[in-house]
Design an enzyme around this catalytic site. Structure first.
Site, short mmCIF file in Angstrom:
data_model
loop_
_atom_site.label_atom_id
_atom_site.label_comp_id
_atom_site.label_asym_id
_atom_site.label_seq_id
_atom_site.Cartn_x
_atom_site.Cartn_y
_atom_site.Cartn_z
CG PHE A 98 -13.76 -2.10 14.97
CD1 PHE A 98 -14.15 -1.07 14.12
CD2 PHE A 98 -12.69 -2.89 14.58
CE1 PHE A 98 -13.49 -0.84 12.92
CE2 PHE A 98 -12.03 -2.67 13.39
CZ PHE A 98 -12.44 -1.64 12.55
CE LYS A 99 -12.90 -3.79 10.48
NZ LYS A 99 -12.39 -4.78 9.53
#
Length: 474
Positions: free
Chosen positions: A111-112
């Site tokens: 998700f980063k």
């Protein structure tokens, strides 16, 4: 829009805080005033693509970037070839009243990437505009490092120094980072845990003479640029979850979000989405065995653990005991009182904890937070259960989120579980849960076999200073 520090200092506009990272007074940048979005504006955004929505949402915070420039930056950040899913962030039913928000479609499968791809474009834009350079100093417990390095690799004006804890990440996470051979990327494996890495970053960032001399900045979640980019997918997920709702009911149709949490940056972005006007019923914080945040939200007492007390778990990206983003939320909890906020962190430094039990009832009643703890046995069970009922394999961090979320599922309120990473980053845990793990793609096997470049270093501030002085971009 102007920004201030949680400890009182005026900081300038978006591009100023984007490059600066930690505030000069040791606090974190927050908007002087959070904007609000009308129901009509939300509805006008419903048909937008993800990059178009990012332009609108980030534009609420980045008012000093001309709209046409911002649109170009978001288009480059969320260009389709970088993401596995056509719509960038897909929503998938995983049963049990829960929907998976797919945030791991980007280049590092975590998700980063959703914030870091934008940050790479935006920082390069800000530096080029001012003919400046930047040396990024960051710490990672697993996914931030690779996402940052893939976003900034090969950029002429930027060097990146990423600290990671020796032996505390999965083999896949290490391979993603350490296999990069770009000259501007420096991986430093520190003896200790993530909190030791984070402490080194903060110590050097608070030394203003060293910070200015070496042009240091930050891309971990102390950088508000990341927070602003993460708000986008909360808005996107609410819009997609309410697409089928009758038009007259959409404006007030609430959803809940479950967020695996270590450093508090991701769920903080959900809190800001709620402030913007997204109808959020609950923000469910899921901790692993390092459950300092769960303890805080249940009791009002914040007591980080020492490095020795921080456990190595099967959801390693959450092996964090000092949540650097909590200060932004506490600032609001204390009525945006910079003096009280600074006082809480002085008490923390002096005693190892601070006590906000008087404020604890407001965490749920006013701010909508709930929390819980997941163990290794829980995540193994949840991975298995989700796969058996939906055919979807989730990673161990997402399993922490889904496991805690189950307690708070309500009829008529969609529970949106934020994905942390693709399960193939954690094959051992998936194999334990399902009995076997799918054969990794050829690209993954090639990555695991690639030569790795990393500097091993003691938890030594002076050694880190000397390394940065020698290798910084000039």
């Amino acid at each position: 829009m102007q920004y201030i520090s949680t400890r009182g200092t005026a900081l300038g506009q978006y591009t100023d805080v984007l490059v600066a990272g930690l505030a000069p007074d040791g606090g974190l940048a927050v908007p002087a005033e959070v904007p609000s979005i009308s129901a009509e504006t939300f509805e006008s955004w419903r048909a937008l693509s993800y990059p178009e929505l990012a332009t609108e949402v980030i534009g609420m915070f980045a008012t000093d970037i001309p709209r046409e420039d911002l649109a170009r930056l978001t288009a480059a950040a969320y260009e389709g070839s970088k993401f596995e899913a056509e719509d960038i962030v897909p929503l998938t039913d995983i049963g049990g009243g829960m929907t998976l928000v797919g945030l791991s479609e980007g280049p590092t499968l975590a998700f980063k990437d959703m914030a870091m791809q934008f940050l790479g474009e935006a920082m390069e834009y800000a530096l080029a505009k001012n003919q400046d350079i930047l040396n990024i100093l960051g710490a990672t417990s697993g996914d931030t490092g690779s996402a940052a390095e893939y976003a900034f690799r090969g950029r002429d004006r930027i060097g990146i120094f990423m600290l990671s804890p020796q032996g505390r990440m999965s083999a896949f996470q290490r391979a993603q980072m350490y296999s990069l051979q770009d000259e501007n990327v420096h991986n430093i494996a520190v003896e200790g845990v993530f909190d030791d890495c984070q402490h080194l970053v903060k110590t050097l960032s608070e030394d203003l003479a060293f910070k200015n001399a070496q042009h240091l900045g930050a891309v971990n979640s102390i950088n508000f640029g990341r927070i602003s980019a993460q708000i986008v997918y909360y808005v996107w997920a609410w819009l997609r979850a309410t697409d089928a709702v009758a038009a007259d009911d959409r404006a007030t149709f609430a959803v809940s979000f479950a967020v695996p949490s270590g450093n508090f940056g991701n769920i903080l972005s959900g809190y800001y989405a709620k402030l913007l006007g997204v109808p959020v019923r609950r923000l469910v914080l899921a901790s692993n065995e390092n459950n300092v945040l769960d303890d805080f939200f249940r009791t009002g007492i914040y007591r980080p653990r020492t490095s020795a007390e921080t456990l190595a778990t099967s959801s390693p990206s959450m092996d964090v005991s000092k949540a650097s983003n909590l200060e932004r939320f506490v600032f609001d909890l204390l009525g945006r009182d910079a003096e009280r906020t600074a006082g809480a962190w002085r008490t923390l430094a002096e005693t190892g904890s601070f006590d906000l039990t008087a404020e604890q009832p407001r965490l749920t009643a006013e701010f909508g937070f709930a929390s819980g703890t997941s163990t290794h046995e829980d995540r193994i069970r949840v991975i298995r259960d989700v796969f058996e009922r939906s055919g979807v394999i989730i990673d161990p961090h997402t399993a922490d989120g889904a496991g805690v979320a189950a307690e708070f599922v309500e009829d008529g309120v969609p529970m949106l579980v934020l994905e942390t990473a693709k399960p193939r980053k954690f094959p051992e845990t998936i194999a334990e849960a399902l009995g076997e793990t799918p054969e990794p793609p050829a690209a993954v096997r090639e990555l695991m076999d690639a030569p790795q470049r990393v500097v091993r270093m003691a938890n030594d501030e002076q050694a880190l200073r000397e390394f940065i002085e020698t290798h910084a971009v000039r």
